[in-house]
Scaffold this motif. Structure first.
Motif, PDB file in Angstrom:
ATOM      1  N   THR A  43       4.304   2.229   7.712  1.00  0.00           N
ATOM      2  CA  THR A  43       5.586   2.102   6.816  1.00  0.00           C
ATOM      3  C   THR A  43       5.426   3.323   5.912  1.00  0.00           C
ATOM      4  O   THR A  43       5.103   4.515   6.230  1.00  0.00           O
ATOM      5  CB  THR A  43       5.793   0.670   5.955  1.00  0.00           C
ATOM      6  OG1 THR A  43       4.578   0.468   5.463  1.00  0.00           O
ATOM      7  CG2 THR A  43       5.942  -0.346   7.174  1.00  0.00           C
ATOM      8  N   GLY A  87       8.823   2.823   1.037  1.00  0.00           N
ATOM      9  CA  GLY A  87       9.343   1.684   1.323  1.00  0.00           C
ATOM     10  C   GLY A  87       9.707   0.454   0.197  1.00  0.00           C
ATOM     11  O   GLY A  87      10.159  -0.631   0.708  1.00  0.00           O
ATOM     12  N   TYR A  88       8.659   0.534  -0.547  1.00  0.00           N
ATOM     13  CA  TYR A  88       8.610  -0.586  -1.738  1.00  0.00           C
ATOM     14  C   TYR A  88       9.668  -0.210  -2.724  1.00  0.00           C
ATOM     15  O   TYR A  88       9.694  -1.196  -3.812  1.00  0.00           O
ATOM     16  CB  TYR A  88       7.168  -0.677  -2.392  1.00  0.00           C
ATOM     17  CG  TYR A  88       6.059  -1.176  -1.330  1.00  0.00           C
ATOM     18  CD1 TYR A  88       5.716  -2.470  -1.316  1.00  0.00           C
ATOM     19  CD2 TYR A  88       5.459  -0.310  -0.429  1.00  0.00           C
ATOM     20  CE1 TYR A  88       4.816  -2.983  -0.541  1.00  0.00           C
ATOM     21  CE2 TYR A  88       4.551  -0.941   0.664  1.00  0.00           C
ATOM     22  CZ  TYR A  88       4.190  -2.402   0.332  1.00  0.00           C
ATOM     23  OH  TYR A  88       3.208  -2.885   1.423  1.00  0.00           O
ATOM     24  N   ILE A 119       3.568   0.632  -6.856  1.00  0.00           N
ATOM     25  CA  ILE A 119       3.917  -0.778  -6.281  1.00  0.00           C
ATOM     26  C   ILE A 119       3.621  -1.816  -7.305  1.00  0.00           C
ATOM     27  O   ILE A 119       4.444  -2.706  -7.632  1.00  0.00           O
ATOM     28  CB  ILE A 119       3.389  -0.744  -4.875  1.00  0.00           C
ATOM     29  CG1 ILE A 119       3.692   0.166  -4.032  1.00  0.00           C
ATOM     30  CG2 ILE A 119       3.866  -2.152  -4.450  1.00  0.00           C
ATOM     31  CD1 ILE A 119       3.026   0.134  -2.686  1.00  0.00           C
ATOM     32  N   LYS A 162      11.864   1.927   5.879  1.00  0.00           N
ATOM     33  CA  LYS A 162      10.427   1.581   5.943  1.00  0.00           C
ATOM     34  C   LYS A 162      10.263   0.121   5.291  1.00  0.00           C
ATOM     35  O   LYS A 162       9.475  -0.510   5.574  1.00  0.00           O
ATOM     36  CB  LYS A 162       9.635   2.630   5.174  1.00  0.00           C
ATOM     37  CG  LYS A 162       9.702   3.959   5.873  1.00  0.00           C
ATOM     38  CD  LYS A 162       8.829   3.985   7.140  1.00  0.00           C
ATOM     39  CE  LYS A 162       8.543   5.169   8.005  1.00  0.00           C
ATOM     40  NZ  LYS A 162       7.926   5.008   9.157  1.00  0.00           N
ATOM     41  N   GLY A 163      11.046  -0.107   4.324  1.00  0.00           N
ATOM     42  CA  GLY A 163      10.960  -1.448   3.646  1.00  0.00           C
ATOM     43  C   GLY A 163      11.467  -2.540   4.418  1.00  0.00           C
ATOM     44  O   GLY A 163      10.810  -3.630   4.805  1.00  0.00           O
ATOM     45  N   HIS A 208      -0.461  -6.483   4.404  1.00  0.00           N
ATOM     46  CA  HIS A 208       0.188  -5.145   3.974  1.00  0.00           C
ATOM     47  C   HIS A 208      -1.358  -4.266   3.606  1.00  0.00           C
ATOM     48  O   HIS A 208      -1.885  -4.855   2.704  1.00  0.00           O
ATOM     49  CB  HIS A 208       1.194  -5.161   3.072  1.00  0.00           C
ATOM     50  CG  HIS A 208       2.536  -5.663   3.491  1.00  0.00           C
ATOM     51  ND1 HIS A 208       3.196  -5.364   4.459  1.00  0.00           N
ATOM     52  CD2 HIS A 208       2.980  -6.676   2.639  1.00  0.00           C
ATOM     53  CE1 HIS A 208       4.328  -6.139   4.717  1.00  0.00           C
ATOM     54  NE2 HIS A 208       4.098  -7.056   3.730  1.00  0.00           N
ATOM     55  N   SER A 220      13.636   5.074   2.404  1.00  0.00           N
ATOM     56  CA  SER A 220      13.142   3.614   1.762  1.00  0.00           C
ATOM     57  C   SER A 220      13.362   2.548   2.565  1.00  0.00           C
ATOM     58  O   SER A 220      12.875   1.709   2.747  1.00  0.00           O
ATOM     59  CB  SER A 220      13.422   3.735   0.297  1.00  0.00           C
ATOM     60  OG  SER A 220      12.710   4.799  -0.413  1.00  0.00           O
ATOM     61  N   GLY A 260       8.565  -3.146   7.117  1.00  0.00           N
ATOM     62  CA  GLY A 260       7.631  -3.999   6.323  1.00  0.00           C
ATOM     63  C   GLY A 260       7.907  -5.522   6.092  1.00  0.00           C
ATOM     64  O   GLY A 260       7.031  -6.445   6.534  1.00  0.00           O
ATOM     65  N   ALA A 306       1.034   1.566   4.802  1.00  0.00           N
ATOM     66  CA  ALA A 306       1.790   2.432   4.150  1.00  0.00           C
ATOM     67  C   ALA A 306       1.252   3.485   3.365  1.00  0.00           C
ATOM     68  O   ALA A 306       0.571   3.390   2.135  1.00  0.00           O
ATOM     69  CB  ALA A 306       2.599   1.502   2.883  1.00  0.00           C
TER      70      ALA A 306
END
Length: 269
Positions: A130, A134-135, A248, A148-149, A236, A145, A152, A173
């Motif tokens: 990811t 993506g967070y 994050i 990729k989010g 993750h 984003s 996840g 990630a």
């Protein structure tokens, strides 16, 4: 014990190539995939298979070829992906759909292809690559984003749905690493007289600086090996600089407007 069979999508360059080369040196039997195998006549690091993750027939053909050669698939690393930047308002819809088709639908297509194989084996590991991006929703990188989010989140669902089949699924990630991703990224053009012209241009300069100052992709390969050697992988994993991983954590603990201001400052907006 025979060498484990590893399949890495998007394995001909960038992070995928780095992972494949590293695992090959560690004794794994590695196959990478690429959309156009004819572009790599002198590729020697490991074996390449032709696969377009957007095409079901292409995926099926690649798995058939791999099973004929090896008879099994022990580890799938869903790495194939493309980048995209631009104001959401000015990004063409066909480019948005293409990125989702590659970064989100693509891994799902490949997972659908490998699950029956791994279920029959009663074993297997899937690592979905990811992104730390993506967070969080990043300015002018919102589409990337989002892809990729979404990958996840769907990984969390897949873990629970496949828990009885001996299959382990996780995400990794990465933050910013020195690769050729910028060369293949779709950039919405900086339009003269656009309301986004100046801030978008500033953000592009900041993105390029982050990639140029990124970490060595060998760090991603080393984390992949660590995951492979973990009996019960976490949901993750993250790999990158301390600040990128810490971002994050900050999102979890800071008020949303303060966190938004940090992102705006980082992008010089």
């Amino acid at each position: 014990m025979d060498s484990k069979i590893v399949l890495i999508t998007g394995g001909s360059s960038g992070i995928g190539k780095s992972i494949g080369t590293y695992l090959s040196k560690k004794g794994y039997t590695v196959y990478g995939t690429t959309r156009n195998i004819d572009k790599y006549p002198n590729f020697e690091e490991f074996s390449l298979l032709q696969m377009d993750v957007r095409n079901i027939e292409s995926i099926s053909s690649a798995f058939k070829e791999l099973l004929l050669k090896e008879g099994r698939v022990d580890i799938l690393i869903n790495n194939a992906g493309v980048g995209i930047t631009g104001p959401i308002e000015e990004t063409p819809n066909d480019e948005i759909l293409n990125v989702f088709d590659t970064n989100f639908n693509g891994p799902i297509n490949v997972i659908k292809g490998v699950l029956p194989i791994m279920r029959k084996q009663n074993s297997g590991l899937i690592i979905n690559i990811t992104s730390i991006a993506g967070y969080m929703g990043l300015p002018y990188r919102g589409i990337y984003s989002a892809t990729k989010g979404a990958l996840g989140v769907i990984t969390e669902s897949l873990r629970m749905e496949t828990k009885d089949f001996g299959i382990k699924i996780t995400t990794l990630a990465p933050g910013d690493f020195v690769t050729n991703i910028a060369a293949g990224r779709y950039h919405s053009p900086v339009l003269k007289d656009s309301p986004y012209e100046i801030p978008y241009k500033k953000t592009l300069e900041a993105i390029d600086a982050d990639v140029d100052g990124g970490e060595d992709p060998i760090m991603v390969a080393q984390m992949v090996l660590k995951i492979i050697n973990t009996d019960n992988p976490k949901v993750h994993y993250k790999v990158g600089s301390f600040l990128q991983k810490f971002s994050i954590t900050l999102k979890k603990i800071l008020p949303s407007k303060i966190y938004e201001k940090i992102l705006l400052n980082h992008s010089k907006l």
